[in-house]
Scaffold this active site. Structure first.
Site, mmCIF file in Angstrom:
data_model
loop_
_atom_site.group_PDB
_atom_site.id
_atom_site.type_symbol
_atom_site.label_atom_id
_atom_site.label_comp_id
_atom_site.label_asym_id
_atom_site.label_seq_id
_atom_site.Cartn_x
_atom_site.Cartn_y
_atom_site.Cartn_z
ATOM 1 N N HIS A 61 4.258 0.083 -5.638
ATOM 2 C CA HIS A 61 4.088 -0.285 -4.264
ATOM 3 C C HIS A 61 5.048 -0.042 -3.884
ATOM 4 O O HIS A 61 6.561 -0.139 -3.638
ATOM 5 C CB HIS A 61 3.759 -1.575 -5.243
ATOM 6 C CG HIS A 61 2.622 -2.162 -5.607
ATOM 7 N ND1 HIS A 61 3.032 -3.559 -6.053
ATOM 8 C CD2 HIS A 61 1.867 -1.908 -6.321
ATOM 9 C CE1 HIS A 61 2.280 -3.524 -7.473
ATOM 10 N NE2 HIS A 61 1.620 -2.344 -6.716
HETATM 11 C C1 LIG Z 1 -0.790 2.330 -12.699
HETATM 12 C C2 LIG Z 1 -0.963 1.999 -10.749
HETATM 13 C C3 LIG Z 1 -1.677 0.600 -10.502
HETATM 14 C C4 LIG Z 1 -1.681 -0.193 -9.610
HETATM 15 N N1 LIG Z 1 -1.975 -1.543 -9.331
HETATM 16 C C5 LIG Z 1 -2.104 -2.264 -8.294
HETATM 17 C C6 LIG Z 1 -2.954 -3.290 -8.594
HETATM 18 O O1 LIG Z 1 -3.307 -3.991 -9.285
HETATM 19 N N2 LIG Z 1 -2.480 -3.451 -6.828
HETATM 20 C C7 LIG Z 1 -2.448 -2.806 -6.487
HETATM 21 O O2 LIG Z 1 -2.617 -3.578 -4.907
HETATM 22 N N3 LIG Z 1 -2.270 -1.810 -5.661
HETATM 23 C C8 LIG Z 1 -1.712 -1.023 -7.278
HETATM 24 N N4 LIG Z 1 -1.508 -0.058 -7.388
HETATM 25 C C9 LIG Z 1 -1.067 0.668 -5.617
HETATM 26 C C10 LIG Z 1 -2.501 1.405 -5.368
HETATM 27 O O3 LIG Z 1 -2.906 2.624 -6.716
HETATM 28 C C11 LIG Z 1 -2.541 2.161 -4.015
HETATM 29 O O4 LIG Z 1 -1.733 1.058 -3.398
HETATM 30 C C12 LIG Z 1 -3.631 2.501 -3.422
HETATM 31 O O5 LIG Z 1 -4.087 3.750 -4.439
HETATM 32 C C13 LIG Z 1 -2.826 3.575 -2.173
HETATM 33 O O6 LIG Z 1 -4.471 4.553 -1.487
HETATM 34 P P1 LIG Z 1 -3.658 5.255 -0.529
HETATM 35 O O7 LIG Z 1 -4.953 5.854 -0.523
HETATM 36 O O8 LIG Z 1 -2.496 4.935 0.133
HETATM 37 O O9 LIG Z 1 -3.162 6.508 -1.983
HETATM 38 P P2 LIG Z 1 -3.258 7.484 -2.624
HETATM 39 O O10 LIG Z 1 -4.311 6.944 -3.668
HETATM 40 O O11 LIG Z 1 -1.976 7.432 -3.194
HETATM 41 O O12 LIG Z 1 -3.507 8.770 -2.746
HETATM 42 C C14 LIG Z 1 -3.067 9.473 -1.520
HETATM 43 C C15 LIG Z 1 -3.551 10.565 -2.350
HETATM 44 O O13 LIG Z 1 -2.652 12.212 -1.582
HETATM 45 C C16 LIG Z 1 -2.610 13.317 -2.262
HETATM 46 N N5 LIG Z 1 -1.304 14.422 -1.236
HETATM 47 C C17 LIG Z 1 -0.478 13.288 -1.559
HETATM 48 N N6 LIG Z 1 0.647 14.693 -1.092
HETATM 49 C C18 LIG Z 1 -0.765 15.748 -0.175
HETATM 50 C C19 LIG Z 1 0.046 16.691 0.519
HETATM 51 N N7 LIG Z 1 0.677 17.161 0.372
HETATM 52 N N8 LIG Z 1 -1.480 17.497 0.812
HETATM 53 C C20 LIG Z 1 -2.596 16.841 0.294
HETATM 54 N N9 LIG Z 1 -2.454 16.148 -1.187
HETATM 55 C C21 LIG Z 1 -1.883 15.332 -1.002
HETATM 56 C C22 LIG Z 1 -2.332 12.331 -3.696
HETATM 57 O O14 LIG Z 1 -2.570 13.778 -3.914
HETATM 58 C C23 LIG Z 1 -3.204 11.873 -3.720
HETATM 59 O O15 LIG Z 1 -4.730 11.977 -4.080
HETATM 60 C C24 LIG Z 1 -1.487 0.503 -8.508
HETATM 61 C C25 LIG Z 1 -0.784 2.216 -8.270
HETATM 62 C C26 LIG Z 1 -0.913 2.665 -9.631
HETATM 63 C C27 LIG Z 1 -0.547 4.025 -9.938
#
Ligand SMILES: Cc1cc2nc3c(=O)[nH]c(=O)nc-3n(C[C@H](O)[C@H](O)[C@H](O)COP(=O)(O)OP(=O)(O)OC[C@H]3O[C@@H](n4cnc5c(N)ncnc54)[C@H](O)[C@@H]3O)c2cc1C
Length: 584
Positions: free
Chosen positions: A513
């Site tokens: 987080h």
């Molecule tokens: C182990 C774990 C447990 C978690 N458990 C919880 C939970 O229980 N509850 C909760 O609220 N949250 C939890 N989280 C947090 C939650 O997963 C994230 O808040 C959420 O997935 C964020 O979504 P996002 O789309 O912002 O980012 P992400 O899911 O990180 O997606 C971003 C994507 O962008 C890609 N990317 C990055 N840089 C580049 C680039 N330069 N070019 C192209 N692609 C790129 C990455 O590969 C990734 O696939 C957890 C996270 C982890 C790792």
């Protein structure tokens, strides 16, 4: 010269929850979307299939689904007088990689934040006066209220099939739910999870102490469910393989089984995997983003993808780094307090208590990532902080996520007979409860670019400067004492509490987080984006997700990430597409 592709309506840099939600909503409105994802394709029924997905060593310990830090990582230091060094293996947080992002391997604890969070500055000053805010603490209002977000929390909960029990329906308190939550228009789409034996003990103990326990909201399906977009999920089997794993029962809501198939079904969405974006390109006026440049990781080719709308959906570090390496906005300098990009970096603090309970068979191998009983009595401003010397708080829970054998090694040794003896003695008797604690922004805690180290694409690494400052340790100590009280009431012996240590370490896993760096607000002099996560000066550039959060609350972030992203999607579809320009 990079190869230049034909322009599309919208490009998503990263295909996790934020990129997926936007892709689903925009393509349904007729907008063509390309998703550029640096990681590989992940098909749930192939990549998350039983039995190989239950390989704890590969996924739980060696982080098989996560960012490859030999290509890109960040450097870290506790304070500006130290030299930052690269994080050469994942530790404190586990960054997503591949279609679905971290949403493939999250736990599924899906919270709404408290109304106080969105107006933290003005509510704090109103109740306690300006003097309650520590020197150097940068809390600020978000420019958005809980009431404005409520319909979009609801939308995310329905898409992700969240199971839970409402505590406040349209202002009326509901027995069994969280009495401190902001008013909800409707009940959760699914019932709560089953309660574990540990949860039973926590429920009774905290109730006897006068607190208000309720079941934690869960994206692990509590029954078979079809969401409003027609995507079907199975029921959770409590196998204990949620965090760090894909779900072989298709029972954990992720972008891969909800928003991404919805977007793909429109025929207007293309995901390009192994496409690492290295730059956002601007026109000569500096007021319009025209394209992104990415490296095709298979061919090594540099490719330019023009688009009318550019969405950075690459999580906190990716979003902030892309702004910085593209020269978009001034980088924050904590000495002068000038510049904005990289300001208000926050984390998730923790506190807890551990002890032993003998004579019970807790069956700790079983569980689910979001199975928990929680109290919210000491979160936000739900209790009087007068004289306590800190602001905000955290949620306290007993959670039964499933104790996998390697990660849950309770002894001092990781292998051999020492491990076996420790495991036999403690696996089923050592118990813990914990608090997720708010992390508030301080002037010194920030992100910028490292002057020394670079990624494989030639860009500087992002540099993190972070430590526990001001009132942070007092807050966690206060919550640790309540944890001790509850665990003792649960019948545990040898109870020991813990707040945060003296200094933050990037080595042991704590939580993924990580927030801030491109925060939202109404005032362009103290925020990068407006409350729609639209760049203040570049109206066709959107910087989406937790990078926009000015601080972190005492709950996990993804419920709020989903809500702010649905709110943006709604504004794009209803207003921006017809009349591009500032949304406010
Ligand atoms: C182990 C774990 C447990 C978690 N458990 C919880 C939970 O229980 N509850 C909760 O609220 N949250 C939890 N989280 C947090 C939650 O997963 C994230 O808040 C959420 O997935 C964020 O979504 P996002 O789309 O912002 O980012 P992400 O899911 O990180 O997606 C971003 C994507 O962008 C890609 N990317 C990055 N840089 C580049 C680039 N330069 N070019 C192209 N692609 C790129 C990455 O590969 C990734 O696939 C957890 C996270 C982890 C790792």
């Amino acid at each position: 010269m990079p190869k230049k592709l034909p322009s599309v309506d919208a490009v998503m840099v990263g295909v996790g929850w934020t990129g997926g939600i936007l892709a689903a909503e925009l393509t349904r409105a007729g907008v063509s979307v390309v998703g550029l994802e640096r990681g590989p394709s992940r098909e749930a029924n192939v990549d998350f299939a039983f039995p190989h997905i239950r390989d704890e060593l590969k996924y739980g310990i060696r982080f098989g689904l996560m960012q490859d830090v030999s290509r890109d990582t960040l450097t870290f230091r506790n304070s500006a007088d130290q030299m930052a060094l690269p994080m050469r293996q994942l530790g404190s947080f586990l960054l997503g990689n591949g279609t679905g992002g971290a949403g493939t391997h999250w736990n599924g604890q899906t919270w709404r934040w408290t109304p106080y969070d969105f107006e933290i500055y003005s509510q704090t000053v109103k109740r306690y006066g300006q003097a309650a805010i520590d020197d150097g603490m940068l809390i600020q209002d978000w420019g958005l209220t809980y009431q404005e977000l409520e319909p979009f929390y609801d939308k995310f909960e329905r898409t992700a099939g969240i199971g839970g029990k409402a505590g406040n329906l349209q202002g009326k308190l509901q027995p069994g739910g969280n009495p401190f939550e902001g008013p909800r228009q409707s009940e959760y789409p699914n019932p709560p999870m089953k309660r574990s034996q540990l949860g039973d003990l926590f429920q009774n103990a905290s109730q006897n102490l006068g607190y208000h326990p309720f079941p934690g909201p869960s994206a692990n399906m509590t029954q078979a469910y079809t969401n409003p977009d027609g995507q079907s999920l199975g029921a959770c089997m409590y196998c204990g393989f949620c965090e760090r794993f894909g779900c072989d029962y298709n029972a954990k809501a992720s972008p891969n089984n909800t928003v991404l198939p919805t977007a793909l079904a429109t025929g207007k969405f293309e995901v390009r995997n192994n496409a690492n974006v290295v730059r956002v390109n601007m026109d000569s006026s500096g007021k319009r983003a025209v394209s992104v440049t990415y490296i095709d990781l298979i061919s090594g080719e540099e490719i330019e993808q023009p688009a009318e709308m550019i969405f950075l959906t690459s999580f906190t570090f990716g979003n902030v780094k892309l702004l910085m390496v593209s020269g978009i906005g001034d980088i924050y300098d904590p000495v002068t307090n000038k510049g904005i990009v990289g300001r208000n970096y926050t984390y998730q603090l923790s506190a807890g208590a551990g002890g032993t309970i003998t004579g019970k068979d807790f069956k700790v191998f079983a569980g689910a990532g979001a199975e928990s009983v929680v109290i919210d009595d000491f979160n936000g401003d739900h209790f009087d902080h007068t004289g306590l010397g800190f602001l905000h708080g955290g949620s306290i829970s007993a959670s039964s996520a499933g104790a996998r054998p390697i990660q849950s090694n309770p002894g001092g040794s990781a292998w051999g007979s020492a491990w076996k003896n420790a495991a036999a003695a403690a696996y089923n008797t050592s118990v813990g409860i914990g608090a997720q604690v708010a992390s508030l922004p301080f002037r010194e805690n920030h992100l910028d670019l490292d002057p020394t180290y670079r990624d494989v694409y030639g860009n500087p690494l992002l540099r993190m400067t972070f430590d526990y400052r001001g009132n942070e340790s007092k807050r966690t100590q206060y919550l640790a004492e309540i944890n001790v009280k509850i665990l003792t009431k649960m019948g545990a012996k040898n109870v020991v509490g813990r707040g945060v240590p003296d200094h933050y370490s990037i080595v042991p896993y704590q939580s993924t987080h990580t927030q801030g760096g491109a925060i939202m607000g109404l005032d362009p002099s103290s925020s990068v984006v407006n409350p729609y996560m639209q760049h203040h000066q570049i109206s066709n550039l959107f910087v989406v997700g937790a990078s926009s959060f000015p601080h972190n609350s005492g709950f996990n972030p993804t419920g709020t990430v989903g809500a702010v992203t649905y709110r943006l999607a709604d504004a794009i579809v209803k207003r921006y597409v017809k009349s591009p320009g500032p949304l406010m």
